[in-house]
Structure formats: structure tokens, C-alpha cells
Enzyme design. Structure first.
Site, short mmCIF file in Angstrom:
data_model
loop_
_atom_site.label_atom_id
_atom_site.label_comp_id
_atom_site.label_asym_id
_atom_site.label_seq_id
_atom_site.Cartn_x
_atom_site.Cartn_y
_atom_site.Cartn_z
N LYS A 188 2.15 -3.83 6.39
CA LYS A 188 2.38 -3.84 5.00
C LYS A 188 3.91 -3.49 4.94
O LYS A 188 4.57 -4.23 4.09
CB LYS A 188 1.63 -2.74 4.34
CG LYS A 188 0.06 -2.81 4.02
CD LYS A 188 0.01 -4.13 3.31
CE LYS A 188 -1.45 -4.64 3.22
NZ LYS A 188 -1.76 -6.05 2.79
N SER A 222 0.87 -1.20 0.07
CA SER A 222 0.02 -0.24 -0.02
C SER A 222 0.83 1.30 0.06
O SER A 222 2.18 1.30 0.56
CB SER A 222 -0.95 0.03 1.30
OG SER A 222 -1.35 1.10 1.40
N TYR A 234 -2.22 -1.67 10.86
CA TYR A 234 -2.27 -2.13 9.51
C TYR A 234 -1.17 -1.69 8.70
O TYR A 234 -0.55 -2.51 7.85
CB TYR A 234 -3.87 -1.55 9.02
CG TYR A 234 -3.86 -1.73 7.53
CD1 TYR A 234 -3.84 -3.04 6.92
CD2 TYR A 234 -3.71 -0.80 6.60
CE1 TYR A 234 -4.15 -2.99 5.67
CE2 TYR A 234 -3.88 -0.87 5.09
CZ TYR A 234 -4.00 -2.14 4.78
OH TYR A 234 -3.86 -2.07 3.22
P1 NAD Z 1 -10.99 -7.50 0.94
O1 NAD Z 1 -11.18 -7.58 2.57
O2 NAD Z 1 -12.19 -7.18 0.35
O3 NAD Z 1 -10.26 -8.95 0.81
C1 NAD Z 1 -9.46 -9.74 1.53
C2 NAD Z 1 -9.65 -11.22 1.64
O4 NAD Z 1 -9.00 -11.94 2.40
C3 NAD Z 1 -11.21 -11.31 1.97
O5 NAD Z 1 -12.02 -12.21 1.13
C4 NAD Z 1 -10.89 -12.08 3.33
O6 NAD Z 1 -12.00 -12.79 3.84
C5 NAD Z 1 -9.55 -12.95 3.14
N1 NAD Z 1 -8.82 -13.15 4.21
C6 NAD Z 1 -8.11 -12.24 5.18
N2 NAD Z 1 -7.66 -12.81 6.12
C7 NAD Z 1 -7.52 -14.27 5.74
C8 NAD Z 1 -7.08 -15.47 6.37
N3 NAD Z 1 -6.43 -15.39 7.39
N4 NAD Z 1 -7.09 -16.48 5.37
C9 NAD Z 1 -7.72 -16.73 4.61
N5 NAD Z 1 -8.38 -15.55 3.87
C10 NAD Z 1 -8.25 -14.29 4.56
O7 NAD Z 1 -9.95 -6.65 0.97
P2 NAD Z 1 -9.30 -5.85 -0.38
O8 NAD Z 1 -9.49 -4.44 -0.36
O9 NAD Z 1 -9.76 -6.77 -1.59
O10 NAD Z 1 -7.75 -5.85 -0.23
C11 NAD Z 1 -6.84 -6.86 -0.66
C12 NAD Z 1 -5.28 -6.70 -0.32
O11 NAD Z 1 -4.97 -5.55 -0.83
C13 NAD Z 1 -5.17 -6.46 1.15
O12 NAD Z 1 -4.16 -7.23 1.49
C14 NAD Z 1 -5.17 -5.19 1.53
O13 NAD Z 1 -4.68 -4.93 2.60
C15 NAD Z 1 -4.65 -4.90 0.39
N6 NAD Z 1 -4.98 -3.24 -0.09
C16 NAD Z 1 -6.05 -3.13 -0.29
C17 NAD Z 1 -6.30 -1.52 -0.28
C18 NAD Z 1 -7.64 -0.90 -0.56
O14 NAD Z 1 -7.88 0.22 -0.50
N7 NAD Z 1 -8.71 -1.94 -0.71
C19 NAD Z 1 -5.26 -0.58 -0.52
C20 NAD Z 1 -3.92 -1.07 -0.53
C21 NAD Z 1 -3.88 -2.37 0.01
C1 UD1 Z 2 -6.96 4.69 3.85
C2 UD1 Z 2 -5.97 4.31 4.79
C3 UD1 Z 2 -4.88 3.44 3.88
C4 UD1 Z 2 -5.57 2.36 3.33
C5 UD1 Z 2 -6.66 2.91 2.39
C6 UD1 Z 2 -7.42 1.61 1.93
C7 UD1 Z 2 -5.65 5.79 6.61
C8 UD1 Z 2 -4.89 7.10 7.31
N1 UD1 Z 2 -5.33 5.35 5.66
O1 UD1 Z 2 -6.48 5.71 3.15
O2 UD1 Z 2 -3.89 3.00 5.00
O3 UD1 Z 2 -4.55 1.53 2.42
O4 UD1 Z 2 -7.40 3.69 3.45
O5 UD1 Z 2 -8.12 1.24 2.71
O6 UD1 Z 2 -7.00 5.44 6.87
N2 UD1 Z 2 -12.54 11.05 3.61
C9 UD1 Z 2 -13.63 12.11 3.76
N3 UD1 Z 2 -14.79 11.72 4.40
C10 UD1 Z 2 -15.01 10.06 4.40
C11 UD1 Z 2 -14.01 9.31 4.08
C12 UD1 Z 2 -12.95 9.65 3.56
O7 UD1 Z 2 -13.18 13.13 3.73
O8 UD1 Z 2 -15.97 9.84 4.91
C13 UD1 Z 2 -11.18 11.36 2.90
C14 UD1 Z 2 -10.11 11.25 3.84
O9 UD1 Z 2 -9.91 12.21 4.76
C15 UD1 Z 2 -9.11 11.21 2.60
C16 UD1 Z 2 -9.51 10.71 1.62
O10 UD1 Z 2 -10.89 11.04 1.73
O11 UD1 Z 2 -8.60 12.51 2.47
C17 UD1 Z 2 -9.61 9.10 1.11
O12 UD1 Z 2 -9.74 8.50 2.36
P1 UD1 Z 2 -9.81 6.78 2.44
O13 UD1 Z 2 -10.81 6.38 1.25
O14 UD1 Z 2 -10.46 6.33 3.97
O15 UD1 Z 2 -8.70 6.55 1.98
P2 UD1 Z 2 -7.15 6.91 2.80
O16 UD1 Z 2 -7.34 7.41 4.06
O17 UD1 Z 2 -6.24 7.59 1.63
#
Ligand code: NAD
Ligand code: UD1
Length: 339
Positions: free
Chosen positions: A154, A125, A150
Site C-alpha cells: 500500500k 489503508s 501487504y
Molecule cells: P477483496 O479480496 O474482496 O476484493 C479484491 C478483488 O480483486 C477480488 O475480487 C479479487 O478476485 C480481485 N483481484 C485480486 N488480484 C487481482 C488481479 N491481479 N487481477 C484481477 N483481479 C484481481 O478485497 P476488498 O476487501 O474488497 O478490498 C479491496 C481493496 O481495498 C484492496 O486493494 C484492499 O487491499 C483494500 N483494503 C481493504 C481493506 C479491508 O479491510 N477489506 C482495508 C484497507 C484496504
Molecule cells: C488488519 C490489518 C490491516 C488491514 C485490515 C483489513 C494487521 C496488523 N492489520 O487490520 O493491515 O488493512 O486488517 O484487512 O493485520 N481481533 C481479535 N480477535 C480476532 C480478530 C481480531 O481480538 O479474532 C482484534 C485485533 O487484535 C484488532 C481488532 O480486533 O485489535 C481488529 O482486527 P482486524 O479486523 O484483523 O483488523 P486490523 O488488525 O485492524
């Protein structure tokens, strides 16, 4: 060729499975369904015509993980999505986050080593950059102390993979996602936020559909053109496609280092207010919002330098912000119609 996708019924995982299948890969998903539902398998099949293989178990269980790898000895590469991802929850329950995210990675790496699997793509991330001193963030931008357990999982995961690769026959591509939003164009798969969403995009769509009264904008006194915070939003399908390219790169022996790191973003930053305007433009819906104080732990602005991913991976995000917000809205409406 068989690819293991851990967390493959989740948000980014399910979109990636569809893109892998479109390229002819056979997919086996491992997921414990802690944050996703079994129906996703049928929904994937509705899009691709093919239901992926599926095993339900918790990757923090070392015996089950090892048994799985011994049974499935034809896995060519792994995409490891499985993790918990709620930032606020990780502050409340740090051990739960460290245990789930780190132990599941360790067990997966051990399974690779024991069973001769070489290649892994890992979900990292942009949170590892914190607030960079210089923008856009490049892959060599210094990593900062994480602002949540969290985020720390990462950073530590990246280190675990890198150190393991030094003495074992393991290669990795670490993908640092910026802010993934949107859903598949069919609106058959998308994101299922649990409870009240923390992230911007699901909060916007839930407000528009009437589940929330108004959006809270966390701060309009940042040092940005309109005062609201800036992020690099990327369409989840563009993100999914980068995973397929990363897997193909490793399988074709094209990696230039044992561990390669790529930013996945569009290279453009948009403010919260610009996302709202995009949503209103692409859907025709007026959004209620209120300006609140800043959210603790938020960075002011961050966006990606995507040059390395563009040139080395040959990948570039294609979808515009309006396409992202429109697809998120289509998904929210599809979810409402299902209930
Ligand atoms: P998500 O929660 O939708 O998907 C994660 C999946 O992993 C889920 O289906 C959950 O059931 C499964 N899981 C969790 N722990 C497990 C375990 N111990 N054993 C087996 N399955 C397990 O999340 P996502 O948004 O699809 O994210 C996927 C990856 O990307 C994660 O590693 C997350 O940290 C990373 N990531 C997500 C974002 C985002 O904004 N969505 C941003 C940066 C990084
Ligand atoms: C957050 C996490 C980041 C994670 C990512 C995806 C933090 C500090 N960071 O990123 O680690 O990888 O989610 O899960 O939490 N915002 C509003 N109103 C809302 C929601 C968000 O104004 O109700 C604003 C936030 O202040 C930010 C932007 O929208 O400026 C994006 O927010 P968000 O979607 O939560 O993502 P990040 O904070 O960038």
C-alpha cells in the site's frame, strides 16, 4: 459515463458498483475472481436492476491489460480495488503480494497513460500510519515502516501513483480506509472470507452462527479504557459512497492537487470489547470469547481524523456501530441460508 472498477466483484468493489450504478454511471468490472465469485454480478443486478459489464483476466498480465484498454476506449475513470489483502499470507508469501499488488497497479497505470485515461481512485489503508504518535491520524500523520508485505504494497503503491502523476497526465485520489465491516442492507452482497477469518467482524459472526467455538480476543492489557485494542470501524456502504464522490470530484475537475489523500473512517474508535457488546446488543446473541495474548504486529489504537474528507469531499460516514454489526449478522445468516 463508463467507470472501470478493478476488483469489482470483491467485498468493497461490489458495494461500490451498486452505489455507482445508483448515480447513473455505467460500470465495467475487471476481476480474475481469485478472491470472489462470478455470482456477484447477478447479485449486484438483483439490487440495482443492472448487470455490470465484466471481463475476467489477471491485471498482472500486461498484454491482456493493454488489449482490454484498447478495446474499451470510452472509460472515463478507474477505481482500482484489485489486490490481495490477507496480512498473514503476505508475510508467508511476500513475492506473491508484491507481484500481484504492484504489477497489477503498474499495468493499470500504463494502460491509463497509453489510452488517455486521466483519473484513478486507489484503495489504500490506515495500515500506512502504523501506531501514530498522535491520535486521531490525519492525512499528514507520518507514514511508518509497514509491519507486513501487504502493508508495504500500500505504501509503495501510493508512491508509484504519486511519482507517475508528476510526469504523466494522471490524477489520483488515494483513499486510506480504516476498518471496513458490515454488508449491504439487502444482505445480497457482502464479504466472503476465505478459510478461517483473521479479521474481527467475520470471526464474530462465524462464532455466533456456530462455525467457530469462541472468539479469541487478542490482548486485554493494552493502554486503553477496557484494555482491548481500538480501531475505527466503518460501514462498507458508507465507504462505497465515498468512492462515488471521489470519482465525481475528479470528473468535475474539482481536485486541488494531482494526488489527493483522504482518510475514510468514522472518526470514532471502538475497542474489541465494545464491538462485541454492540454485536450482542444489535442481535440479542451472546458471544463466547476468550482472552488471549496480543497478536504480533497489531497496533494498540488508531482512529481517523475525518475532517479533511468531511470538508473537502463533503462526505461523512453515517452508519452507527450497531448498524454495522447488525448488517454483518444479517449477511452471515443469508450466507448460511444459501448453503
Ligand atoms: P477483496 O479480496 O474482496 O476484493 C479484491 C478483488 O480483486 C477480488 O475480487 C479479487 O478476485 C480481485 N483481484 C485480486 N488480484 C487481482 C488481479 N491481479 N487481477 C484481477 N483481479 C484481481 O478485497 P476488498 O476487501 O474488497 O478490498 C479491496 C481493496 O481495498 C484492496 O486493494 C484492499 O487491499 C483494500 N483494503 C481493504 C481493506 C479491508 O479491510 N477489506 C482495508 C484497507 C484496504
Ligand atoms: C488488519 C490489518 C490491516 C488491514 C485490515 C483489513 C494487521 C496488523 N492489520 O487490520 O493491515 O488493512 O486488517 O484487512 O493485520 N481481533 C481479535 N480477535 C480476532 C480478530 C481480531 O481480538 O479474532 C482484534 C485485533 O487484535 C484488532 C481488532 O480486533 O485489535 C481488529 O482486527 P482486524 O479486523 O484483523 O483488523 P486490523 O488488525 O485492524
Amino acid at each position: 459515463m463508463k467507470i472501470l472498477v478493478t476488483g469489482g466483484t470483491g467485498y468493497i468493489g461490489s458495494h461500490t458498483v451498486v452505489e455507482l450504478q445508483a448515480k447513473g454511471f455505467e460500470v465495467i468490472i475487471v476481476d480474475n475472481l481469485s478472491n470472489s465469485s462470478i455470482e456477484v454480478l447477478d447479485n449486484i443486478a438483483k439490487i440495482s436492476g443492472k448487470k455490470p459489464l465484466f471481463e475476467k483476466f489477471d491485471l498482472t498480465d500486461p498484454e491482456k491489460t493493454e488489449t482490454f484498454f484498447r478495446l474499451h476506449n470510452d472509460i472515463r475513470a478507474i477505481i482500482h480495488f484489485a489486490a490481495f489483502k490477507a496480512v498473514g499470507e503476505s508475510v508467508q508469501y511476500p513475492l506473491m503480494y508484491y507481484r500481484n499488488n504492484l504489477v497489477s497497479l503498474i499495468n493499470t497505470l500504463q494502460g491509463m497513460i497509453n489510452n488517455g485515461i486521466r483519473d484513478i481512485v486507489f484503495s489504500s489503508s490506515c495500515t500506512v500510519y502504523g501506531q501514530p504518535e498522535k491520535l486521531p491520524a490525519r492525512e499528514d500523520t507520518p507514514i511508518q515502516k509497514a509491519n507486513s508485505p501487504y502493508g508495504n504494497t500500500k505504501r509503495i503503491s501510493e508512491e508509484i501513483i504519486t511519482e507517475t502523476s508528476e510526469n504523466e497526465a494522471i490524477r489520483a485520489i488515494l483513499l486510506r480506509y480504516f476498518n471496513p465491516i458490515g454488508a449491504h442492507e439487502t444482505a445480497i452482497i457482502g464479504e466472503f472470507p476465505q478459510g478461517i477469518p483473521n479479521n474481527l467482524m467475520p470471526y464474530i459472526t462465524q462464532t455466533a452462527i456456530g462455525k467457530r467455538d469462541f472468539l479469541r480476543i487478542w490482548g486485554n492489557d493494552y493502554d486503553t479504557p477496557d484494555g482491548t485494542a481500538i480501531r475505527d470501524y466503518i460501514h462498507v456502504v458508507d465507504l462505497a459512497k465515498a468512492h462515488v464522490i471521489a470519482v465525481e470530484r475528479m470528473i468535475a475537475d474539482k481536485s486541488k492537487e494531482k494526488v489527493e489523500i483522504f482518510n475514510l473512517g468514522t472518526g470514532k474508535g471502538f475497542s474489541v470489547m465494545e464491538v462485541i457488546k454492540s454485536f450482542e446488543r444489535s442481535t440479542g446473541i451472546h458471544l463466547n470469547y476468550k482472552i488471549m495474548d496480543r497478536r504480533p504486529g497489531d497496533v494498540e489504537q488508531v482512529w481517523a481524523d475525518t475532517g479533511f474528507a468531511n470538508t473537502e469531499l463533503g462526505w461523512k460516514a453515517e452508519k452507527s456501530l450497531d448498524e454495522m454489526t447488525a448488517s454483518a449478522w444479517k449477511w452471515e445468516k443469508a450466507l448460511a441460508a444459501r448453503r
